[in-house]
Motif scaffolding. Structure first.
Motif, short mmCIF file in Angstrom:
data_model
loop_
_atom_site.label_atom_id
_atom_site.label_comp_id
_atom_site.label_asym_id
_atom_site.label_seq_id
_atom_site.Cartn_x
_atom_site.Cartn_y
_atom_site.Cartn_z
N VAL A 78 0.84 -1.20 0.00
CA VAL A 78 0.00 0.00 0.00
C VAL A 78 0.87 1.25 0.00
CG1 VAL A 78 -0.37 0.04 2.52
CG2 VAL A 78 -1.99 1.17 1.04
N ARG A 162 -7.09 3.90 6.80
CA ARG A 162 -7.65 2.54 6.83
C ARG A 162 -7.11 1.73 8.00
NH1 ARG A 162 -6.88 3.33 0.89
NH2 ARG A 162 -4.74 3.46 1.60
N ILE A 163 -5.77 1.68 8.14
CA ILE A 163 -5.18 0.84 9.18
C ILE A 163 -5.42 1.45 10.57
CG2 ILE A 163 -3.04 -0.21 10.03
CD1 ILE A 163 -2.07 -0.28 7.07
N ASP A 182 -4.82 13.43 12.73
CA ASP A 182 -4.65 13.17 11.30
C ASP A 182 -4.68 14.52 10.60
OD1 ASP A 182 -5.30 10.47 9.32
OD2 ASP A 182 -5.53 12.45 8.41
N LYS A 183 -4.10 14.56 9.43
CA LYS A 183 -4.16 15.76 8.60
C LYS A 183 -5.60 16.17 8.33
CE LYS A 183 -1.83 16.28 4.39
NZ LYS A 183 -0.84 15.84 3.42
N THR A 242 4.04 0.46 12.93
CA THR A 242 3.89 -0.53 11.85
C THR A 242 3.71 0.20 10.52
OG1 THR A 242 1.50 -0.69 12.18
CG2 THR A 242 2.86 -2.31 13.33
N ASP A 268 7.80 -2.73 13.72
CA ASP A 268 7.79 -3.68 12.61
C ASP A 268 8.58 -3.13 11.43
OD1 ASP A 268 6.88 -6.01 11.15
OD2 ASP A 268 5.43 -4.74 10.11
N HIS A 292 9.36 -6.48 9.52
CA HIS A 292 8.42 -5.93 8.54
C HIS A 292 7.44 -6.99 8.03
CE1 HIS A 292 7.94 -2.38 5.55
NE2 HIS A 292 6.78 -2.99 5.73
P1 NAD Z 1 -4.21 5.50 4.48
O1 NAD Z 1 -3.83 6.39 3.36
O2 NAD Z 1 -5.57 4.90 4.50
O3 NAD Z 1 -4.00 6.27 5.89
C1 NAD Z 1 -2.98 7.17 6.14
C2 NAD Z 1 -3.55 8.31 6.99
O4 NAD Z 1 -2.46 9.18 7.34
C3 NAD Z 1 -4.57 9.17 6.23
O5 NAD Z 1 -5.73 9.31 7.00
C4 NAD Z 1 -3.85 10.50 6.02
O6 NAD Z 1 -4.74 11.62 6.04
C5 NAD Z 1 -2.91 10.52 7.21
N1 NAD Z 1 -1.76 11.41 7.01
C6 NAD Z 1 -0.97 11.53 5.92
N2 NAD Z 1 -0.02 12.46 6.12
C7 NAD Z 1 -0.21 12.93 7.37
C8 NAD Z 1 0.46 13.92 8.16
N3 NAD Z 1 1.50 14.58 7.68
N4 NAD Z 1 0.00 14.15 9.41
C9 NAD Z 1 -1.09 13.48 9.88
N5 NAD Z 1 -1.76 12.55 9.19
C10 NAD Z 1 -1.33 12.28 7.94
O7 NAD Z 1 -3.10 4.37 4.52
P2 NAD Z 1 -3.18 2.92 5.23
O8 NAD Z 1 -3.69 1.93 4.26
O9 NAD Z 1 -3.86 3.08 6.54
O10 NAD Z 1 -1.62 2.64 5.42
C11 NAD Z 1 -0.83 3.49 6.24
C12 NAD Z 1 0.63 3.18 6.07
O11 NAD Z 1 0.93 1.94 6.69
C13 NAD Z 1 1.11 2.97 4.63
O12 NAD Z 1 1.40 4.21 4.00
C14 NAD Z 1 2.33 2.11 4.78
O13 NAD Z 1 3.48 2.91 4.83
C15 NAD Z 1 2.13 1.43 6.13
N6 NAD Z 1 1.99 -0.04 5.98
C16 NAD Z 1 2.88 -0.85 6.61
C17 NAD Z 1 2.75 -2.23 6.50
C18 NAD Z 1 3.68 -3.17 7.20
O14 NAD Z 1 3.95 -4.23 6.67
N7 NAD Z 1 4.16 -2.86 8.39
C19 NAD Z 1 1.74 -2.79 5.71
C20 NAD Z 1 0.83 -1.92 5.09
C21 NAD Z 1 0.97 -0.54 5.24
#
Ligand code: NAD
Length: 338
Positions: A78, A162-163, A182-183, A242, A268, A292
């Motif tokens: 993602v 989402r997460i 959040d932003k 994570t 992670d 990870h």
């Molecule tokens: P998402 O886009 O649904 O959620 C990210 C949130 O962060 C959004 O609500 C966005 O508004 C907010 N955001 C962005 N910039 C910001 C800032 N400067 N200040 C405050 N809030 C801010 O993404 P997701 O699907 O929830 O995934 C989040 C992240 O998790 C991914 O970008 C990825 O890097 C990481 N991830 C890690 C693993 C792992 O294996 N550990 C797996 C999947 C995703």
């Protein structure tokens, strides 16, 4: 034109390979466990129409310039901070990712880390397996392996996407107060459904007993958690990451752990992956480290593979790929191969 050529930078679940094979000529799959070196990728992209990439593949301007026929990069993740999306867009290259299908797996792993750190699970496991429980003849002791109660505490979520939301949903069962920054603020209805309260960044740092990071890595979030932020956190707080390693300034985190500014961490992801075994992070008992594996379940990895294939196939059929990252590219080039 025959089938377009695709290179795949790591072995994927077979289902995805089968789906892709039907429409594309797979000119190669990098078979090693470690990522293909940059020079290898440079060579591989010269003559391909599509690339399936992983977060460990650096896809920068130079690489894109070396790939004159490249029309789509289908990322098996993602997060896409490894790709120069802006430049890809300029060049009319579609970039897709795999959102949604990994949300629940990552949220589960986040909770596994929260509970592991709070209840000292890894340390306790080593205590038993290492024979110390036996040697000390402790049996049951009122003061043995005391951890932090999770029930009723304040969970802070940085990045309520989402997460972040899936992590919040799981917190309900632990009767927690949920605060988030959040932003973008969620709708009132969603806040109500999640039982989450929007706070500013400062309050999030100060009031969280468990602070869990779920923002993407961007220019804005790089080292968002540094010395100043760690100093604002509660002494008894646990930090969970994570998302991406570089959202935290690792040096500052090490200092915070050494000097006891916070109580522990569950990680992670790291600024440098794989984490070198001599990293100071490996010496803390109150830190749990994972390689990870946020999305690493058989079901999720299969679904991610299918989504990569679905994106590639939709593009080939001239349709907008279902999880297109750079929507602006639609104005530059229509989907499909010419
Ligand atoms: P998402 O886009 O649904 O959620 C990210 C949130 O962060 C959004 O609500 C966005 O508004 C907010 N955001 C962005 N910039 C910001 C800032 N400067 N200040 C405050 N809030 C801010 O993404 P997701 O699907 O929830 O995934 C989040 C992240 O998790 C991914 O970008 C990825 O890097 C990481 N991830 C890690 C693993 C792992 O294996 N550990 C797996 C999947 C995703």
């Amino acid at each position: 034109m025959g089938k377009p050529k695709v290179y795949i930078t790591r072995q994927l679940p077979q289902k995805a390979i089968d789906m892709i094979k039907e429409y594309y000529d797979i000119v190669g799959i990098w078979e090693e466990y470690y990522p293909p070196p940059y020079e290898v990728l440079l060579e591989k992209v010269k003559d391909i129409d599509a690339l399936v990439s992983l977060l460990t593949d650096k896809i920068d301007k130079n690489l894109i310039d070396n790939a004159p026929r490249l029309r789509i990069i289908a990322q098996y993740a993602v997060g896409y901070d490894n790709i120069d999306v802006e430049y890809a867009t300029q060049k009319g290259i579609y970039v897709t990712n795999t959102p949604g299908v990994l949300t629940e797996a990552v949220a589960d792993l986040t909770w596994a880390l929260i509970l592991s750190v709070a209840r000292r699970i890894v340390e306790a496991d080593q205590f038993v397996k290492g024979g110390e429980w036996w040697r000390t003849k402790t049996g049951w002791h009122p003061m043995m392996m005391l951890g932090m109660e999770v029930n009723g505490k304040t969970l802070g979520i940085l990045g309520m996407g989402r997460i972040g939301r899936a992590v919040a949903r799981r917190a309900k069962g632990f009767n927690m107060r949920i605060i988030y920054y959040d932003k973008y603020r969620l709708s009132e209805d969603l806040e109500k459904e999640l039982g989450a309260e929007f706070v500013d960044f400062e309050t999030l740092l100060k009031e969280s007993d468990i602070l869990s990071i779920h923002v993407p890595l961007t220019k804005e979030t790089y080292h968002l958690i540094g010395e100043n932020e760690l100093k604002k956190m509660k002494k008894g707080a646990i930090l969970i990451n994570t998302a991406r390693g570089a959202v935290i300034d690792t040096r500052a985190l090490i200092k915070a752990l050494e000097e006891g500014w916070i109580a522990g961490a569950g990680l992670d992801v790291f600024e440098q992956e794989p984490l070198p075994p001599d990293s100071p992070l490996t010496k803390f008992k109150n830190v749990v480290l994972l390689p990870h594996i946020g999305s690493a379940t058989t079901e999720t990895r299969t679904r991610m593979g299918e989504l990569v294939a679905e994106n590639l196939i939709a593009f080939l059929k001239g349709e907008t790929p279902p999880t297109l990252v750079n929507k602006e590219v639609l104005k530059i080039r229509k989907p499909g191969f010419d």
